[in-house]
Write a protein that holds these residues in place. Structure first.
Motif, PDB file in Angstrom:
ATOM      1  N   GLY A 151       1.528  -1.024   0.128  1.00 21.17           N
ATOM      2  CA  GLY A 151       0.103  -0.560   0.112  1.00 21.17           C
ATOM      3  C   GLY A 151       0.810   1.351   0.213  1.00 21.17           C
ATOM      4  N   PHE A 152       0.097   2.393  -0.234  1.00 23.46           N
ATOM      5  CA  PHE A 152       1.126   3.865   0.147  1.00 23.46           C
ATOM      6  C   PHE A 152      -0.022   4.430   0.950  1.00 23.46           C
ATOM      7  CE2 PHE A 152       2.161   2.297  -4.535  1.00 23.46           C
ATOM      8  CZ  PHE A 152       3.847   2.310  -4.456  1.00 23.46           C
ATOM      9  N   LEU A 153       1.410   4.667   2.382  1.00 24.02           N
ATOM     10  CA  LEU A 153       0.344   5.543   3.106  1.00 24.02           C
ATOM     11  C   LEU A 153       1.122   6.114   3.439  1.00 24.02           C
ATOM     12  CD1 LEU A 153       0.845   2.629   5.770  1.00 24.02           C
ATOM     13  CD2 LEU A 153      -1.102   3.118   4.837  1.00 24.02           C
ATOM     14  N   GLU A 154      -0.288   7.691   3.921  1.00 22.29           N
ATOM     15  CA  GLU A 154      -0.023   8.738   4.054  1.00 22.29           C
ATOM     16  C   GLU A 154       0.491   9.154   5.515  1.00 22.29           C
ATOM     17  OE1 GLU A 154       0.787  13.236   3.548  1.00 22.29           O
ATOM     18  OE2 GLU A 154      -0.031  11.650   2.269  1.00 22.29           O
ATOM     19  N   MET A 155       1.795   9.674   5.947  1.00 21.06           N
ATOM     20  CA  MET A 155       2.878   9.798   6.805  1.00 21.06           C
ATOM     21  C   MET A 155       2.338  10.755   7.646  1.00 21.06           C
ATOM     22  SD  MET A 155       5.348   6.977   7.199  1.00 21.06           S
ATOM     23  CE  MET A 155       4.292   6.507   6.005  1.00 21.06           C
ATOM     24  N   PRO A 156       2.042  10.583   9.258  1.00 26.77           N
ATOM     25  CA  PRO A 156       1.845  11.524  10.288  1.00 26.77           C
ATOM     26  C   PRO A 156       2.523  13.388   9.693  1.00 26.77           C
ATOM     27  CG  PRO A 156       2.820  10.234  11.440  1.00 26.77           C
ATOM     28  CD  PRO A 156       2.910   8.986   9.983  1.00 26.77           C
ATOM     29  N   SER A 157       1.969  13.809  10.753  1.00 28.86           N
ATOM     30  CA  SER A 157       3.033  15.058  11.117  1.00 28.86           C
ATOM     31  C   SER A 157       4.268  14.714  11.760  1.00 28.86           C
ATOM     32  CB  SER A 157       2.197  16.237  11.749  1.00 28.86           C
ATOM     33  OG  SER A 157       3.085  17.691  11.600  1.00 28.86           O
ATOM     34  N   GLY A 158       5.611  15.219  11.551  1.00 31.60           N
ATOM     35  CA  GLY A 158       6.504  14.389  11.987  1.00 31.60           C
ATOM     36  C   GLY A 158       7.026  14.233  11.418  1.00 31.60           C
ATOM     37  N   HIS A 159       7.050  13.703  10.273  1.00 27.90           N
ATOM     38  CA  HIS A 159       7.723  12.435   9.372  1.00 27.90           C
ATOM     39  C   HIS A 159       8.441  13.492   8.368  1.00 27.90           C
ATOM     40  CE1 HIS A 159       8.568   8.702   6.655  1.00 27.90           C
ATOM     41  NE2 HIS A 159       8.423   7.979   8.441  1.00 27.90           N
ATOM     42  N   GLY A 183      14.896   3.476   7.492  1.00 29.59           N
ATOM     43  CA  GLY A 183      14.207   3.344   5.934  1.00 29.59           C
ATOM     44  C   GLY A 183      12.925   4.182   5.415  1.00 29.59           C
ATOM     45  N   ALA A 184      12.349   4.047   4.647  1.00 31.45           N
ATOM     46  CA  ALA A 184      11.380   5.203   4.381  1.00 31.45           C
ATOM     47  C   ALA A 184       9.903   4.952   5.698  1.00 31.45           C
ATOM     48  CB  ALA A 184      10.884   5.687   3.371  1.00 31.45           C
ATOM     49  N   GLU A 185      10.255   4.335   6.091  1.00 35.15           N
ATOM     50  CA  GLU A 185       9.066   4.122   6.995  1.00 35.15           C
ATOM     51  C   GLU A 185       9.504   4.424   8.999  1.00 35.15           C
ATOM     52  OE1 GLU A 185       6.758  -1.040   6.662  1.00 35.15           O
ATOM     53  OE2 GLU A 185       8.963  -0.687   7.073  1.00 35.15           O
ATOM     54  N   GLY A 186      10.833   4.968   9.222  1.00 35.11           N
ATOM     55  CA  GLY A 186      11.472   5.561  10.235  1.00 35.11           C
ATOM     56  C   GLY A 186      11.609   6.927   9.649  1.00 35.11           C
ATOM     57  N   LEU A 187      13.102   7.323  10.416  1.00 30.41           N
ATOM     58  CA  LEU A 187      13.986   8.398   9.529  1.00 30.41           C
ATOM     59  C   LEU A 187      13.984   9.351   8.449  1.00 30.41           C
ATOM     60  CD1 LEU A 187      16.527   8.307  12.474  1.00 30.41           C
ATOM     61  CD2 LEU A 187      14.607   9.096  12.651  1.00 30.41           C
ATOM     62  N   ALA A 188      13.882   7.603   7.332  1.00 29.12           N
ATOM     63  CA  ALA A 188      13.598   7.787   5.721  1.00 29.12           C
ATOM     64  C   ALA A 188      15.293   8.190   5.507  1.00 29.12           C
ATOM     65  CB  ALA A 188      12.848   8.708   5.727  1.00 29.12           C
ATOM     66  N   LEU A 189      15.926   8.541   6.348  1.00 25.76           N
ATOM     67  CA  LEU A 189      17.247   8.479   6.080  1.00 25.76           C
ATOM     68  C   LEU A 189      17.976   8.293   3.762  1.00 25.76           C
ATOM     69  CD1 LEU A 189      18.870   8.325   9.211  1.00 25.76           C
ATOM     70  CD2 LEU A 189      18.560  10.441   7.642  1.00 25.76           C
ATOM     71  N   SER A 200      -0.451   8.984  14.448  1.00 26.43           N
ATOM     72  CA  SER A 200       1.289   9.646  14.972  1.00 26.43           C
ATOM     73  C   SER A 200       2.190   9.040  15.017  1.00 26.43           C
ATOM     74  CB  SER A 200       0.564   9.665  16.897  1.00 26.43           C
ATOM     75  OG  SER A 200       1.548  10.058  17.268  1.00 26.43           O
ATOM     76  N   TYR A 201       3.214   9.515  14.724  1.00 25.48           N
ATOM     77  CA  TYR A 201       4.215  10.048  13.925  1.00 25.48           C
ATOM     78  C   TYR A 201       5.223   9.589  15.498  1.00 25.48           C
ATOM     79  CZ  TYR A 201       9.237  10.592  13.098  1.00 25.48           C
ATOM     80  OH  TYR A 201      10.921   9.989  12.761  1.00 25.48           O
ATOM     81  N   LEU A 202       4.787  10.123  16.550  1.00 26.50           N
ATOM     82  CA  LEU A 202       5.815   9.786  17.926  1.00 26.50           C
ATOM     83  C   LEU A 202       4.670   7.718  18.729  1.00 26.50           C
ATOM     84  CD1 LEU A 202       6.893   9.497  21.017  1.00 26.50           C
ATOM     85  CD2 LEU A 202       4.587  10.831  21.837  1.00 26.50           C
ATOM     86  N   LEU A 203       3.595   7.866  18.005  1.00 26.97           N
ATOM     87  CA  LEU A 203       3.063   6.790  18.265  1.00 26.97           C
ATOM     88  C   LEU A 203       4.112   5.297  17.422  1.00 26.97           C
ATOM     89  CD1 LEU A 203      -0.681   6.801  19.172  1.00 26.97           C
ATOM     90  CD2 LEU A 203       0.909   5.804  20.294  1.00 26.97           C
ATOM     91  N   ARG A 204       3.850   5.260  16.230  1.00 26.47           N
ATOM     92  CA  ARG A 204       4.661   4.818  15.261  1.00 26.47           C
ATOM     93  C   ARG A 204       6.296   3.880  15.801  1.00 26.47           C
ATOM     94  NH1 ARG A 204       3.456   4.717   9.384  1.00 26.47           N
ATOM     95  NH2 ARG A 204       5.793   4.619   9.011  1.00 26.47           N
ATOM     96  N   VAL A 228       6.817   4.336  19.254  1.00 29.22           N
ATOM     97  CA  VAL A 228       6.223   3.631  20.253  1.00 29.22           C
ATOM     98  C   VAL A 228       6.174   2.446  19.943  1.00 29.22           C
ATOM     99  CG1 VAL A 228       4.345   3.148  22.052  1.00 29.22           C
ATOM    100  CG2 VAL A 228       5.097   5.790  21.721  1.00 29.22           C
ATOM    101  N   TRP A 229       5.453   1.801  19.394  1.00 35.84           N
ATOM    102  CA  TRP A 229       5.121   0.376  18.305  1.00 35.84           C
ATOM    103  C   TRP A 229       6.421  -0.473  18.075  1.00 35.84           C
ATOM    104  CZ3 TRP A 229       1.209  -2.158  19.446  1.00 35.84           C
ATOM    105  CH2 TRP A 229      -0.104  -2.043  19.706  1.00 35.84           C
ATOM    106  N   TYR A 230       7.659   0.593  17.970  1.00 37.34           N
ATOM    107  CA  TYR A 230       8.467   0.130  17.083  1.00 37.34           C
ATOM    108  C   TYR A 230       9.793  -0.441  18.562  1.00 37.34           C
ATOM    109  CZ  TYR A 230      13.492   0.301  15.361  1.00 37.34           C
ATOM    110  OH  TYR A 230      14.957   0.240  15.396  1.00 37.34           O
ATOM    111  N   GLY A 231       9.490   0.445  19.624  1.00 37.66           N
ATOM    112  CA  GLY A 231      10.204   0.181  20.768  1.00 37.66           C
ATOM    113  C   GLY A 231       9.783  -1.350  21.385  1.00 37.66           C
ATOM    114  N   ILE A 232       8.755  -1.420  21.358  1.00 36.13           N
ATOM    115  CA  ILE A 232       7.513  -2.464  21.901  1.00 36.13           C
ATOM    116  C   ILE A 232       8.320  -3.358  20.791  1.00 36.13           C
ATOM    117  CG2 ILE A 232       5.416  -3.927  22.324  1.00 36.13           C
ATOM    118  CD1 ILE A 232       3.621  -0.916  22.772  1.00 36.13           C
ATOM    119  N   SER A 233       7.922  -3.975  20.055  1.00 35.99           N
ATOM    120  CA  SER A 233       8.583  -4.704  19.326  1.00 35.99           C
ATOM    121  C   SER A 233      10.050  -5.246  19.117  1.00 35.99           C
ATOM    122  CB  SER A 233       8.862  -4.401  17.499  1.00 35.99           C
ATOM    123  OG  SER A 233       8.986  -5.664  17.091  1.00 35.99           O
TER     124      SER A 233
END
Length: 273
Positions: A74-82, A210-216, A150-154, A156-161
């Motif tokens: 899919g193509f997802l619209e990233m939240p504000s802050g990303h 990658g694009a899902e995280g910091l997008a470096l 929420s960019y923060l919640l992304r 948070v989920w990453y940290g739980i994983s």
């Protein structure tokens, strides 16, 4: 975007498309090779290791076919802050998100752990804990990739994983290493353990960069090849090394204590914790 448009987007990007088709081809070859390798294996535990390892390319060929077809992309619209909020790689905007990879990992990585646990002769408690934590790691990783509110919640989920991942690492590095010493499989287990740990550490790193995280790293093709390359080694090469050893050392596997649990030095099997 329709599924047809997503499929066309993938096919138009030669590098991205190749990262998926190469995995499909290698998974298919691995299935045939492993069937041939296991044709004379007779010990029940050795057979179960073969079944677990065989499931890895079987899951992968199904999953990668879903990705290349555009079914699980899919193509997802990233939240504000990303870094890619309001933009992306898709023709209609949004970040290219192959969420089907998480389905692959949720079904294939437990098979890898089951094969390793059987090789180490671990008990049922440790095996269940490792598999449950691994599934939790994959599911929460999917949540991190799919959260657009929420960019923060992304993160948070990453940290739980990552917390689930720490549990898996502890069992692999500490618990199962001791079990493998008692089972007499330490040499091959240590090799496969290091291979697994090093490569599995690469997945959260690629996600974060990658694009899902910091997008470096913003290119979907580069990210896809990073994941695909790790899959090739962590799955197909891993399974080949494991199964080749099992074929050559079936007697060692057969002499392990019955059930799940390594034989002690006196030859008795400890009770499950």
């Amino acid at each position: 975007m329709t599924q047809t448009e997503i499929y066309q987007f993938i096919q138009d990007n030669t590098l991205l498309s190749a990262s998926l088709w190469v995995n499909i081809a290698l998974a298919g070859f691995s299935i045939l090779l492993f069937v041939y390798m296991g044709r004379k294996v007779e010990d029940p535990r050795a057979q179960l290791i073969f079944v677990a390892a065989m499931m890895v390319p079987l899951v992968s060929i199904s999953s990668y076919t879903g990705l290349v077809s555009g079914i699980t992309v899919g193509f997802l619209e990233m939240p504000s802050g990303h870094a890619l909020a309001g933009m992306g790689a898709g023709p209609e905007g949004g970040v290219f998100t192959p969420w089907g990879r998480y389905l692959t990992w949720a079904f294939s990585t437990p098979m890898i752990l089951i094969a390793l646990g059987l090789l180490a002769g671990t008990n049922l408690s440790k095996l269940f804990t490792a598999v449950a934590a691994d599934v939790g790691m994959c599911v929460t990783g999917l949540a991190a990739a799919m959260t657009t509110s929420s960019y923060l919640l992304r993160w948070v989920w990453y940290g739980i994983s990552c917390a689930f991942f720490v549990v898996v690492l502890y069992i692999l590095l500490a618990e199962w290493s001791r079990d493998a010493e008692l089972a007499g499989t330490a040499e091959i287990f240590d090799t496969l353990k290091i291979l697994t740990v090093v490569l599995w550490l690469g997945y959260p790193i690629v996600w974060g960069l990658g694009a899902e995280g910091l997008a470096l790293i913003q290119s979907p093709a580069v990210t896809s090849w990073a994941y695909s390359g790790m899959d090739i080694v962590a799955k197909y090469l891993f399974a080949f090394l494991l199964l080749r050893w099992v074929v050559d050392n079936e007697r060692t596997v057969a002499d392990m204590a019955p059930g799940l649990g390594p034989a002690t030095r006196t030859g008795t099997a400890p009770a499950d914790d």
